[in-house]
Design a protein around this motif. Sequence first.
Motif, PDB file in Angstrom:
ATOM      1  N   PRO A   1       6.748   2.571  70.699  1.00 43.35           N
ATOM      2  CA  PRO A   1       5.867   2.478  69.528  1.00 43.35           C
ATOM      3  C   PRO A   1       6.444   3.206  68.328  1.00 43.35           C
ATOM      4  CG  PRO A   1       4.599   2.969  71.488  1.00 43.35           C
ATOM      5  CD  PRO A   1       6.041   3.069  71.883  1.00 43.35           C
ATOM      6  N   GLY A   2       6.495   2.509  67.196  1.00 42.61           N
ATOM      7  CA  GLY A   2       6.983   3.110  65.974  1.00 42.61           C
ATOM      8  C   GLY A   2       8.481   3.236  65.883  1.00 42.61           C
ATOM      9  N   LYS A   3       9.204   2.697  66.854  1.00 41.01           N
ATOM     10  CA  LYS A   3      10.653   2.806  66.846  1.00 41.01           C
ATOM     11  C   LYS A   3      11.293   1.421  66.853  1.00 41.01           C
ATOM     12  CE  LYS A   3      10.992   7.335  69.061  1.00 41.01           C
ATOM     13  NZ  LYS A   3      11.651   8.119  70.140  1.00 41.01           N
ATOM     14  N   GLU A   4      12.573   1.390  66.523  1.00 39.98           N
ATOM     15  CA  GLU A   4      13.299   0.130  66.536  1.00 39.98           C
ATOM     16  C   GLU A   4      13.707  -0.238  67.969  1.00 39.98           C
ATOM     17  OE1 GLU A   4      15.363   0.360  62.092  1.00 39.98           O
ATOM     18  OE2 GLU A   4      16.603   0.335  63.885  1.00 39.98           O
ATOM     19  N   ARG A   5      13.956  -1.508  68.150  1.00 39.14           N
ATOM     20  CA  ARG A   5      14.427  -1.977  69.454  1.00 39.14           C
ATOM     21  C   ARG A   5      15.822  -1.420  69.704  1.00 39.14           C
ATOM     22  NH1 ARG A   5      13.240  -8.129  71.055  1.00 39.14           N
ATOM     23  NH2 ARG A   5      11.259  -7.349  70.249  1.00 39.14           N
ATOM     24  N   GLU A   6      16.056  -0.934  70.914  1.00 44.37           N
ATOM     25  CA  GLU A   6      17.352  -0.349  71.237  1.00 44.37           C
ATOM     26  C   GLU A   6      17.919  -0.929  72.527  1.00 44.37           C
ATOM     27  OE1 GLU A   6      17.165   3.858  71.999  1.00 44.37           O
ATOM     28  OE2 GLU A   6      15.746   3.632  73.627  1.00 44.37           O
TER      29      GLU A   6
ATOM     30  N   PHE B   1      16.722  -4.555  76.545  1.00 45.64           N
ATOM     31  CA  PHE B   1      16.468  -3.748  75.364  1.00 45.64           C
ATOM     32  C   PHE B   1      15.060  -3.173  75.493  1.00 45.64           C
ATOM     33  CE2 PHE B   1      20.047  -4.901  72.597  1.00 45.64           C
ATOM     34  CZ  PHE B   1      20.561  -5.970  73.311  1.00 45.64           C
ATOM     35  N   ARG B   2      14.769  -2.131  74.753  1.00 47.26           N
ATOM     36  CA  ARG B   2      13.426  -1.571  74.801  1.00 47.26           C
ATOM     37  C   ARG B   2      12.983  -1.157  73.400  1.00 47.26           C
ATOM     38  NH1 ARG B   2      14.718   4.081  78.063  1.00 47.26           N
ATOM     39  NH2 ARG B   2      15.779   5.186  76.350  1.00 47.26           N
ATOM     40  N   GLN B   3      11.678  -1.140  73.241  1.00 50.46           N
ATOM     41  CA  GLN B   3      11.115  -0.749  71.956  1.00 50.46           C
ATOM     42  C   GLN B   3       9.890   0.119  72.202  1.00 50.46           C
ATOM     43  OE1 GLN B   3      10.320  -3.983  69.247  1.00 50.46           O
ATOM     44  NE2 GLN B   3      10.287  -2.607  67.498  1.00 50.46           N
TER      45      GLN B   3
ATOM     46  N   VAL C   1       8.237  -0.961  75.669  1.00 56.07           N
ATOM     47  CA  VAL C   1       8.223  -2.342  76.134  1.00 56.07           C
ATOM     48  C   VAL C   1       9.676  -2.732  76.365  1.00 56.07           C
ATOM     49  CG1 VAL C   1       7.624  -4.726  75.635  1.00 56.07           C
ATOM     50  CG2 VAL C   1       6.133  -2.869  74.844  1.00 56.07           C
ATOM     51  N   TYR C   2       9.954  -3.238  77.535  1.00 52.95           N
ATOM     52  CA  TYR C   2      11.311  -3.609  77.904  1.00 52.95           C
ATOM     53  C   TYR C   2      11.455  -5.126  77.809  1.00 52.95           C
ATOM     54  CZ  TYR C   2      12.493   1.077  79.425  1.00 52.95           C
ATOM     55  OH  TYR C   2      12.762   2.414  79.441  1.00 52.95           O
ATOM     56  N   PHE C   3      12.456  -5.549  77.062  1.00 47.91           N
ATOM     57  CA  PHE C   3      12.723  -6.958  76.837  1.00 47.91           C
ATOM     58  C   PHE C   3      14.032  -7.357  77.489  1.00 47.91           C
ATOM     59  CE2 PHE C   3       9.467  -7.759  73.674  1.00 47.91           C
ATOM     60  CZ  PHE C   3       9.258  -6.509  73.105  1.00 47.91           C
ATOM     61  N   CYS C   4      14.028  -8.548  78.077  1.00 54.07           N
ATOM     62  CA  CYS C   4      15.265  -9.128  78.595  1.00 54.07           C
ATOM     63  C   CYS C   4      15.756 -10.168  77.606  1.00 54.07           C
ATOM     64  CB  CYS C   4      15.013  -9.756  79.952  1.00 54.07           C
ATOM     65  SG  CYS C   4      16.521 -10.434  80.705  1.00 54.07           S
ATOM     66  N   ALA C   5      17.057 -10.206  77.427  1.00 52.98           N
ATOM     67  CA  ALA C   5      17.671 -11.171  76.522  1.00 52.98           C
ATOM     68  C   ALA C   5      18.783 -11.909  77.253  1.00 52.98           C
ATOM     69  CB  ALA C   5      18.228 -10.455  75.294  1.00 52.98           C
ATOM     70  N   ALA C   6      19.014 -13.168  76.855  1.00 53.44           N
ATOM     71  CA  ALA C   6      19.991 -13.990  77.548  1.00 53.44           C
ATOM     72  C   ALA C   6      20.835 -14.783  76.565  1.00 53.44           C
ATOM     73  CB  ALA C   6      19.283 -14.952  78.508  1.00 53.44           C
TER      74      ALA C   6
ATOM     75  N   LEU D   1       9.156 -12.117  76.710  1.00 54.02           N
ATOM     76  CA  LEU D   1       8.020 -11.537  75.986  1.00 54.02           C
ATOM     77  C   LEU D   1       7.891 -10.033  76.203  1.00 54.02           C
ATOM     78  CD1 LEU D   1       5.339 -14.308  76.574  1.00 54.02           C
ATOM     79  CD2 LEU D   1       6.827 -13.971  74.591  1.00 54.02           C
ATOM     80  N   GLY D   2       8.600  -9.496  77.179  1.00 54.57           N
ATOM     81  CA  GLY D   2       8.591  -8.062  77.417  1.00 54.57           C
ATOM     82  C   GLY D   2       7.656  -7.640  78.527  1.00 54.57           C
ATOM     83  N   THR D   3       7.948  -6.475  79.088  1.00 55.83           N
ATOM     84  CA  THR D   3       7.104  -5.889  80.122  1.00 55.83           C
ATOM     85  C   THR D   3       6.948  -4.396  79.809  1.00 55.83           C
ATOM     86  OG1 THR D   3       6.794  -5.618  82.513  1.00 55.83           O
ATOM     87  CG2 THR D   3       9.052  -5.424  81.695  1.00 55.83           C
ATOM     88  N   ASP D   4       5.728  -3.895  79.965  1.00 62.57           N
ATOM     89  CA  ASP D   4       5.434  -2.508  79.599  1.00 62.57           C
ATOM     90  C   ASP D   4       5.868  -1.544  80.690  1.00 62.57           C
ATOM     91  OD1 ASP D   4       2.496  -3.673  78.071  1.00 62.57           O
ATOM     92  OD2 ASP D   4       4.140  -2.655  77.040  1.00 62.57           O
ATOM     93  N   VAL D   5       6.507  -0.471  80.260  1.00 61.49           N
ATOM     94  CA  VAL D   5       6.839   0.636  81.150  1.00 61.49           C
ATOM     95  C   VAL D   5       6.265   1.906  80.525  1.00 61.49           C
ATOM     96  CG1 VAL D   5       8.664   2.051  82.140  1.00 61.49           C
ATOM     97  CG2 VAL D   5       8.925  -0.444  82.050  1.00 61.49           C
ATOM     98  N   THR D   6       5.411   2.568  81.272  1.00 60.79           N
ATOM     99  CA  THR D   6       4.824   3.822  80.800  1.00 60.79           C
ATOM    100  C   THR D   6       5.123   4.917  81.810  1.00 60.79           C
ATOM    101  OG1 THR D   6       3.022   2.645  79.689  1.00 60.79           O
ATOM    102  CG2 THR D   6       2.723   4.997  80.086  1.00 60.79           C
TER     103      THR D   6
END
Length: 125
Positions: A41-46, A37-39, A93-98, A117-122
């Motif tokens: 700035p200012g947006k919901e997690r998708e 999933f990713r989130q 920010v990219y999050f992994c879920a399990a 905890l997420g990892t930043d992708v710019t």
Amino acid sequence: QVQVVESGGGLVQAGDSLRLSCAASGRTGGRFGLGWFRQAPGKEREFVAAITWSGDKQYYSDSVKDRFIISREDAKNTAHLQMNSLKPEDTAVYFCAAAVWGPPHYTVATAYDHWGLGTDVTVSS
């Protein structure tokens, strides 16, 4: 206790590629279904992409379909997200879920039990 750890984020230019990895571990006696999933700035997690615990099915959001590829290593609770033709709108920010042997709905964030905890992708233009 389950741990989910992401790696591979960074700063790239539009059109470049990046590979994210997710490792889930814990004494669960089972295998994990894994999702990204990713989130922004200012947006919901998708939802971005997911792969079943057996690796037999993959799911993608329309925004990344045909550009991103999710895969997993056999016999490991590790998934990779190969991101190609990156766009500035992929910045997040990219999050992994399990979820052990699951989850029941791979595209739904609330269906997962464990998160990294997420990892930043710019992606710069």
